[in-house]
Design a protein around this motif. Structure first.
Motif, mmCIF file in Angstrom:
data_model
loop_
_atom_site.group_PDB
_atom_site.id
_atom_site.type_symbol
_atom_site.label_atom_id
_atom_site.label_comp_id
_atom_site.label_asym_id
_atom_site.label_seq_id
_atom_site.Cartn_x
_atom_site.Cartn_y
_atom_site.Cartn_z
ATOM 1 N N UNK A 160 48.791 53.815 -13.914
ATOM 2 C CA UNK A 160 49.923 53.535 -13.160
ATOM 3 C C UNK A 160 50.271 53.374 -11.912
ATOM 4 N N UNK A 161 48.606 53.740 -11.209
ATOM 5 C CA UNK A 161 48.809 53.940 -9.425
ATOM 6 C C UNK A 161 48.821 52.888 -9.194
ATOM 7 N N UNK A 162 48.998 51.801 -9.360
ATOM 8 C CA UNK A 162 49.616 50.303 -8.746
ATOM 9 C C UNK A 162 50.831 50.344 -8.940
ATOM 10 N N UNK A 163 51.321 51.363 -9.283
ATOM 11 C CA UNK A 163 53.712 51.197 -9.341
ATOM 12 C C UNK A 163 53.833 51.762 -7.986
ATOM 13 N N UNK A 164 52.400 53.250 -7.800
ATOM 14 C CA UNK A 164 53.295 53.841 -6.726
ATOM 15 C C UNK A 164 52.751 52.746 -5.391
ATOM 16 N N UNK A 165 51.859 52.149 -5.273
ATOM 17 C CA UNK A 165 52.040 51.500 -4.559
ATOM 18 C C UNK A 165 52.671 50.483 -3.976
ATOM 19 N N UNK A 166 53.089 50.059 -4.810
ATOM 20 C CA UNK A 166 53.761 48.741 -4.477
ATOM 21 C C UNK A 166 55.265 49.369 -4.648
ATOM 22 N N UNK A 167 55.570 51.213 -4.592
ATOM 23 C CA UNK A 167 56.757 51.716 -4.359
ATOM 24 C C UNK A 167 56.572 52.428 -2.718
ATOM 25 N N UNK A 168 55.496 52.378 -2.191
ATOM 26 C CA UNK A 168 55.140 52.518 -0.746
ATOM 27 C C UNK A 168 54.870 51.470 0.126
ATOM 28 N N UNK A 169 55.160 50.495 -0.722
ATOM 29 C CA UNK A 169 55.356 49.102 0.080
ATOM 30 C C UNK A 169 56.589 48.883 1.018
ATOM 31 N N UNK A 170 56.942 49.102 -0.325
ATOM 32 C CA UNK A 170 58.543 48.685 -0.595
ATOM 33 C C UNK A 170 59.333 49.317 0.574
ATOM 34 N N UNK A 171 58.931 51.206 0.420
ATOM 35 C CA UNK A 171 59.372 52.414 1.091
ATOM 36 C C UNK A 171 59.508 51.729 2.806
ATOM 37 N N UNK A 172 57.699 51.134 3.032
ATOM 38 C CA UNK A 172 56.929 50.992 4.061
ATOM 39 C C UNK A 172 58.148 49.611 5.092
ATOM 40 N N UNK A 173 57.973 48.790 3.898
ATOM 41 C CA UNK A 173 58.537 47.021 5.194
ATOM 42 C C UNK A 173 59.911 47.918 5.465
ATOM 43 N N UNK A 174 61.271 48.570 4.873
ATOM 44 C CA UNK A 174 62.257 49.197 4.681
ATOM 45 C C UNK A 174 61.899 49.853 6.391
ATOM 46 N N UNK A 175 61.259 50.816 6.400
ATOM 47 C CA UNK A 175 60.495 51.672 7.531
ATOM 48 C C UNK A 175 60.631 50.629 8.706
ATOM 49 N N UNK A 176 59.815 49.538 8.348
ATOM 50 C CA UNK A 176 59.046 48.795 9.557
ATOM 51 C C UNK A 176 60.650 47.939 10.201
ATOM 52 N N UNK A 177 60.818 47.275 8.697
ATOM 53 C CA UNK A 177 62.268 47.025 9.673
ATOM 54 C C UNK A 177 63.094 47.708 10.699
ATOM 55 N N UNK A 178 63.612 48.934 10.419
ATOM 56 C CA UNK A 178 63.856 49.479 11.191
ATOM 57 C C UNK A 178 63.504 49.422 12.389
#
Length: 347
Positions: free
Chosen positions: A195-213
């Motif tokens: 499941x480590x890649x599933x959490x990495x995926x969530x982290x990438x999604x969140x980071x993209x949203x943070x960077x957009x702000x």
């Protein structure tokens, strides 16, 4: 029919409260505001949901989740919130593992917590069991400007379904804007390596949203909270999301994980597995919140809530363990299998 009657009662109560706010409102502190997060451990209503396959938390389900058990848990939750907030309003509180608006209103709209004029943001997600994150806020402290559910989508594993990341933008009545994210990342239920890649995926999604702000507002004040199902030093948080300890932000890192130094949080962890405490529940802030001359925080303003009512003796592994609602199918009648976390924002 019973569910419809409950729903009508809730809507009428909320409409009445909007017209006639309670007169016993506790005045907020003028120089600080609390931010909190708590995983409420499978907080379902007791009704059958015909739109879902999963209905184990009902009277006839495998968990034998009755109305009395539901209200026992509701009472436990609101009493704990009153205790760790010192009977003051929490400005913003993230929660996860809540089923719907009914359970949120049962806690925040139909108990003594209602005097703080709480409202909430909740979107129905795709989680198989039907549990979602939500953001609860006091309208005496914050005005909601925008909210959205940021969907979890893994292009490398389209069969993987997980909770959305919840985003809300608030105005704090003092000319400050606060961006908040509530997370409940994929668990290790199928194994850590699986499941480590599933959490990495969530982290990438969140980071993209943070960077957009931050791309639009470089000094945006951001609070990220949640049950990340991993520790602060895990690669998903430290490398993919790039959330570092308080001391590392001086090197220019955007995100500061206030829970990266467990020894300074007042307790060993937020959940316990056998004899090991771990910090899965965390609050992360943007560097601007540490450097601001207006709304700001300090690393020492974050801690793990460990009130006595939330813990019981652990005869097997010694010390204390969580006073939880269930252990597998066994009903225990407690609070949650996670401890809350708290952050004080100052003006």
């Amino acid at each position: 029919m019973k569910y419809c009657i409950f729903l009508i009662m809730i809507l009428l109560a909320r409409f009445r409260d909007d017209l006639n706010p309670p007169s016993d409102t506790v005045p907020p502190s003028p120089d600080s505001v609390m931010v909190a997060f708590w995983n409420l451990e499978n907080f379902f209503d007791p009704f059958v949901d015909s739109t879902r396959v999963y209905n184990e938390f009902t009277e006839d389900g495998s968990q034998h989740w009755t109305t009395s058990r539901f209200y026992q848990k509701r009472n436990n939750i609101y009493k704990a919130i009153l205790a760790f907030s010192n009977h003051q309003a929490i400005g913003i509180m993230g929660v996860c593992e809540v089923e719907n608006d009914f359970v949120l209103n049962a806690v925040f709209g139909m108990t003594p917590l209602k005097r703080f004029h709480y409202r909430w943001v909740h979107y129905e997600g795709l989680d198989r069991r039907g549990i979602d994150p939500a953001i609860v806020y006091s309208i005496d402290r914050f005005q909601l400007m925008h909210s959205e559910a940021v969907p979890y989508r893994n292009p490398d594993d389209t069969t993987m379904v997980s909770r959305d990341i919840l985003y809300a933008k608030f105005f704090d009545y003092r000319s400050d804007t606060l961006h908040c994210f509530v997370n409940h990342w994929p668990s290790k239920y199928r194994g850590e390596l699986e499941t480590v890649e599933a959490r990495n995926c969530a982290a990438r999604i969140l980071r993209r949203k943070v960077d957009s702000i931050v791309g639009v507002v470089p000094d945006a004040k951001i609070v990220i909270m949640g049950d990340f199902n991993d520790t602060p030093d895990a690669p998903c948080l430290s490398e993919v999301l790039q959330a570092h300890g308080p001391c590392d932000t001086v090197n220019g890192h955007l995100l500061c994980n206030l829970f990266a130094q467990p020894g300074k949080l007042g307790f060993k962890g937020t959940l316990k597995y056998q004899d090991s405490w771990m910090v899965f529940d965390q609050i992360i802030v943007s560097r601007s919140l540490l450097e601001s001359a207006t709304l700001h925080c300090r690393p020492e303003d974050a801690h793990i809530v460990h009130d006595d009512m939330l813990l019981i003796d652990d005869p097997t592994y010694h010390g204390k363990k969580l006073n939880r609602t269930y252990l597998g199918p066994k009903y225990l009648g407690g609070f949650s299998d996670h401890l809350p976390v708290l952050l004080l924002l100052r003006y």
